[in-house]
Design a protein around this motif. Sequence first.
Motif, PDB file in Angstrom:
ATOM      1  N   VAL A   4      47.231 -16.403  -2.589  1.00  0.00           N
ATOM      2  CA  VAL A   4      47.335 -17.487  -1.620  1.00  0.00           C
ATOM      3  C   VAL A   4      45.974 -17.679  -0.948  1.00  0.00           C
ATOM      4  N   GLY A   5      45.569 -18.932  -0.818  1.00  0.00           N
ATOM      5  CA  GLY A   5      44.317 -19.244  -0.137  1.00  0.00           C
ATOM      6  C   GLY A   5      43.103 -19.332  -1.029  1.00  0.00           C
ATOM      7  N   ASP A   6      43.213 -18.878  -2.293  1.00  0.00           N
ATOM      8  CA  ASP A   6      42.090 -18.976  -3.232  1.00  0.00           C
ATOM      9  C   ASP A   6      42.328 -20.148  -4.181  1.00  0.00           C
ATOM     10  N   PRO A   7      41.343 -21.050  -4.330  1.00  0.00           N
ATOM     11  CA  PRO A   7      41.515 -22.140  -5.290  1.00  0.00           C
ATOM     12  C   PRO A   7      41.681 -21.575  -6.709  1.00  0.00           C
ATOM     13  N   VAL A   8      42.640 -22.118  -7.443  1.00  0.00           N
ATOM     14  CA  VAL A   8      42.914 -21.676  -8.810  1.00  0.00           C
ATOM     15  C   VAL A   8      42.445 -22.769  -9.755  1.00  0.00           C
ATOM     16  N   PRO A   9      41.369 -22.531 -10.523  1.00  0.00           N
ATOM     17  CA  PRO A   9      40.864 -23.546 -11.444  1.00  0.00           C
ATOM     18  C   PRO A   9      41.853 -23.823 -12.579  1.00  0.00           C
ATOM     19  N   LEU A  10      42.021 -25.102 -12.895  1.00  0.00           N
ATOM     20  CA  LEU A  10      42.861 -25.541 -14.007  1.00  0.00           C
ATOM     21  C   LEU A  10      42.003 -26.293 -15.006  1.00  0.00           C
TER      22      LEU A  10
END
Length: 130
Positions: free
Chosen positions: A19-25
Amino acid sequence: DILVDGKVCDCDAVVTCQVGDPVPLQVKLTNWSKHSVGPFALTMMPYQDYQNGVHNYDLQDAITFVGSNTFHIDTVKPTKDSVYFGALLFLYTGDFYLNIKFHEDNSSRELPLSWLCLPSVHIRATEPVA
């Protein structure tokens, strides 16, 4: 091909993020046909599955996209690919899924839009490690 946080997604695997960390797609559409295809629209829609047949798509308080969740794809030539990047930011813990759909984006057609849906991606958002 679908990559979440730099890892290739298998529809049977769960991708874990914090939670709180951007997850690259990253979504890559490869044209294996002998003809050019397109135009398309690529749409990514997160949801929660309540395991009783109900899918909750009303997640604006739990997930946000960094950038857009819809991309326009003009034309993909034979044996070529088109790659699209985005990111998700999870605000709460939980198990989430991501629907990824391609649909024809040609308003001059008289036929209904046709859809290509990829298997849902399962993402588990966990508490940050202290």
